[in-house]
Design a protein around this motif. Structure first.
Motif, PDB file in Angstrom:
ATOM      1  N   ARG A 236       0.815  -1.213   0.000  1.00  0.00           N
ATOM      2  CA  ARG A 236       0.000   0.000   0.000  1.00  0.00           C
ATOM      3  C   ARG A 236       0.842   1.253   0.000  1.00  0.00           C
ATOM      4  N   SER A 237       2.198   1.185   0.212  1.00  0.00           N
ATOM      5  CA  SER A 237       3.059   2.391   0.261  1.00  0.00           C
ATOM      6  C   SER A 237       3.554   2.725  -1.168  1.00  0.00           C
ATOM      7  N   PRO A 238       3.739   4.032  -1.608  1.00  0.00           N
ATOM      8  CA  PRO A 238       4.197   4.451  -2.961  1.00  0.00           C
ATOM      9  C   PRO A 238       5.690   4.121  -3.173  1.00  0.00           C
ATOM     10  N   ASP A 239       6.184   4.042  -4.679  1.00  0.00           N
ATOM     11  CA  ASP A 239       7.604   3.744  -5.007  1.00  0.00           C
ATOM     12  C   ASP A 239       8.469   4.958  -4.667  1.00  0.00           C
ATOM     13  N   PRO A 240       9.743   4.736  -4.307  1.00  0.00           N
ATOM     14  CA  PRO A 240      10.643   5.876  -3.956  1.00  0.00           C
ATOM     15  C   PRO A 240      11.120   6.567  -5.240  1.00  0.00           C
ATOM     16  N   ILE A 241      11.336   7.911  -5.273  1.00  0.00           N
ATOM     17  CA  ILE A 241      11.782   8.740  -6.411  1.00  0.00           C
ATOM     18  C   ILE A 241      13.324   8.685  -6.475  1.00  0.00           C
ATOM     19  N   PRO A 242      13.923   8.304  -7.768  1.00  0.00           N
ATOM     20  CA  PRO A 242      15.413   8.244  -7.875  1.00  0.00           C
ATOM     21  C   PRO A 242      16.014   9.648  -7.878  1.00  0.00           C
ATOM     22  N   GLU A 243      17.178   9.746  -7.399  1.00  0.00           N
ATOM     23  CA  GLU A 243      17.883  11.025  -7.313  1.00  0.00           C
ATOM     24  C   GLU A 243      19.178  10.953  -8.142  1.00  0.00           C
TER      25      GLU A 243
END
Length: 557
Positions: free
Chosen positions: A11-18
């Motif tokens: 249920r948690s969103p994907d992390p954004i790459p930096e």
């Protein structure tokens, strides 16, 4: 790590790459290729510019046979450049040809460099440029070694006869007219071609023609300050007492004209030569070239009373048969007081033609001529040619002439004259006719008539006719006597001769070495010889033994 941690929550969103920034330590290889290409281009440009030859422009009257990018520039049949472009001059009178040459020829492009278009040419002196019928026309170059640098040239319409690198000498001649000479006309020495004419043109004053010739090495050393050049064109025909003489160098000189040269031999001792003259005179023929040239010239006046038909300006003045000058001018003058005509003739004499001997110091010229006039020096007109009737002035010393004087008339001294040879003959004929007039021809005719009449009377006299008849009778008797003697004495003489012949034959038989008389005679002579030998022996014995006459031969011992 627990199972919950390894499995994230759905249920948690994907992390954004930096994005992580990193610094690079060297240049990228992508830029190396353009830089290398740029360096190669700059090197090629510099190399091409440094190896590029000089660009020259040549001006011709027409561009016949020339093509941009195709026509070559050659030196000694070797390519040294190429035509780049062909354009017109601003006034459209000529064409301007631009050509690029090899760099090595940059130092030879001077004001003396010459260009011309090599094409097939047919002239009287020869045929040239036949190889261009196949290869096409090209621009030929004759480099110049000295002079100011130049890049613009005016092309020659005709190829130069002599190029820069040919060994030899160039000489300049001066002539009143060009005659039949032309560029390429041969130059001869002892009838051998050693050079040719390379140029000609009017002198600045327009009074003569300057001719430039080239003599190839080593024959150019034959030209000295004393060398004479003469025109050898055509046929030189001369008529003299020895006959007709025809002189020519060769058949080529008859067609093209030509020049010959030589150094005349003289009796003068050899002297140190002066520097070469800038211009040599060109004489009309060999005879004029070998004539001596003298600087001193003296002018005298002659006054003739008789006719001077055949005497012209330029006629020779001779002393003892040798030319010493020439006639300059002839006039006809009338003495209005005496109403008499006379002919003054101005002559020019070269005193140096007469070599003086016998005096340590040369006498004064006028005084010497005065002494000669006093001794009988006179001028006379004589016939030079029977065919043409030309006259010449003859100077000679007449020992029988009265003493004369050297007088002055105007600016010139007057040498006394005497009647010409034709006038002298006329005077002698007149004298003979005067003497004939004094002879009594009529009296002589009468005497001859009387003599002839006497001779006629003598011939027709009856006595002479009777004598002739008696002479004929006497001759008839002599003829009859001779006939009788021949008839009567002939047989007797024949018989006598026959008997004499027989007697001689018998005498010859008796005297033959085989005849008995000859044999007996030989035997008798042998016995006489033996008897003489015995007598000689007896005489010798009696001289040694005289007692033998009394005692005998054996008792005397």
């Amino acid at each position: 790590m627990t199972e919950t941690e390894r499995e994230p929550d759905a249920r948690s969103p994907d992390p954004i790459p930096e994005a992580v920034a990193r610094s690079r330590g060297r240049l990228s290889l992508v830029w190396l290729i353009p830089l290398v290409a740029l360096a190669v281009g700059v090197w090629l440009a510099v190399k091409t510019w440094s190896e590029r030859g000089p660009i020259v422009t040549i001006e011709f009257k027409s561009a016949s046979g020339l093509a941009a990018g195709q026509t070559r520039v050659k030196f000694k049949d070797v390519d040294i450049g190429q035509v780049k472009s062909i354009d017109f001059s601003p006034d459209l009178k000529t064409v301007i040809v631009s050509a690029e040459l090899k760099r090595t020829f940059a130092d030879f492009l001077t004001e003396h460099t010459r260009f011309w278009v090599e094409r097939p040419r047919v002239t009287l002196s020869g045929v040239s440029g036949l190889d261009t019928l196949v290869s096409g026309a090209y621009i030929a170059l004759d480099p110049g070694q000295a002079g100011r640098s130049r890049r613009h040239f005016t092309g020659l319409e005709q190829p130069p006869v002599i190029t820069t690198f040919e060994d030899g000498g160039r000489f300049r001649l001066r002539a009143p007219t060009l005659g039949s000479l032309n560029i390429g006309s041969p130059v001869y020495y002892r009838q051998i071609q050693v050079g040719q004419v390379i140029g000609y043109g009017l002198e600045p004053d327009g009074r003569a023609v300057g001719i430039e010739i080239f003599v190839a090495a080593p024959h150019d050393a034959l030209v000295t300050p004393d060398t004479r050049f003469w025109n050898a064109s055509g046929l030189d025909v001369s008529l003299s007492a020895a006959g007709v003489q025809v002189d020519t160098q060769s058949l080529l000189s008859v067609v093209l004209g030509g020049i010959a040269f030589g150094t005349p031999d003289t009796l003068d001792p050899a002297q140190a030569h002066d520097p070469y003259p800038e211009v040599f005179p060109l004489y009309r023929n060999r005879e004029a070239a070998h004539a001596r040239i003298y600087a001193r010239k003296e002018r005298y006046l002659l006054l003739f009373e008789g006719a001077a038909r055949g005497l012209t300006s330029g006629a020779p003045v001779r002393l003892k048969g040798i030319d010493i000058g020439r006639v300059l001018d002839i006039q006809l003058q009338l003495d209005t007081e005496a109403l008499e005509f006379r002919i003054p003739v101005l002559i020019e004499i070269e005193p140096e033609r007469i070599v003086r001997r016998g005096e340590a110091e040369a006498p004064d010229e006028r005084r010497l001529v005065e002494r000669l006039v006093e001794r009988g020096l006179r001028a006379q007109l004589k016939l030079d040619s029977v065919l043409s009737g030309a006259l010449y002035v003859d100077l000679d010393v007449d020992s029988g002439a009265p003493a004369g004087r050297l007088v002055r008339q105007g600016e010139h001294l007057v040498i006394p004259t005497r009647p010409g040879s034709l006038e002298a003959i006329t005077t002698q004929l007149a004298s003979v006719l005067e003497k004939l007039d004094t002879i009594p021809i009529e009296q002589i005719g009468r005497d001859l008539s009387q003599t002839a009449a006497g001779a006629n009377a003598l011939v027709n006299a009856p006595e002479l006719k009777g004598a002739v008849i008696e002479l004929e009778a006497t001759l008839a008797q002599v003829r009859a006597t001779a006939t009788r003697l021949d008839r009567e004495l002939g047989p007797e003489l024949t018989k006598t001769l026959r008997e004499s012949t027989a007697t001689l034959e018998r005498a010859r038989a008796l005297l033959s070495d085989r005849s008995p008389l000859y044999v007996e005679t030989q035997r008798m002579l042998q016995e006489v010889a033996n008897a003489a030998r015995s007598m000689r022996l007896l005489t010798d014995y009696l001289e040694r033994h005289p007692e033998a006459l009394l005692q005998g031969k054996g008792r005397g011992r």
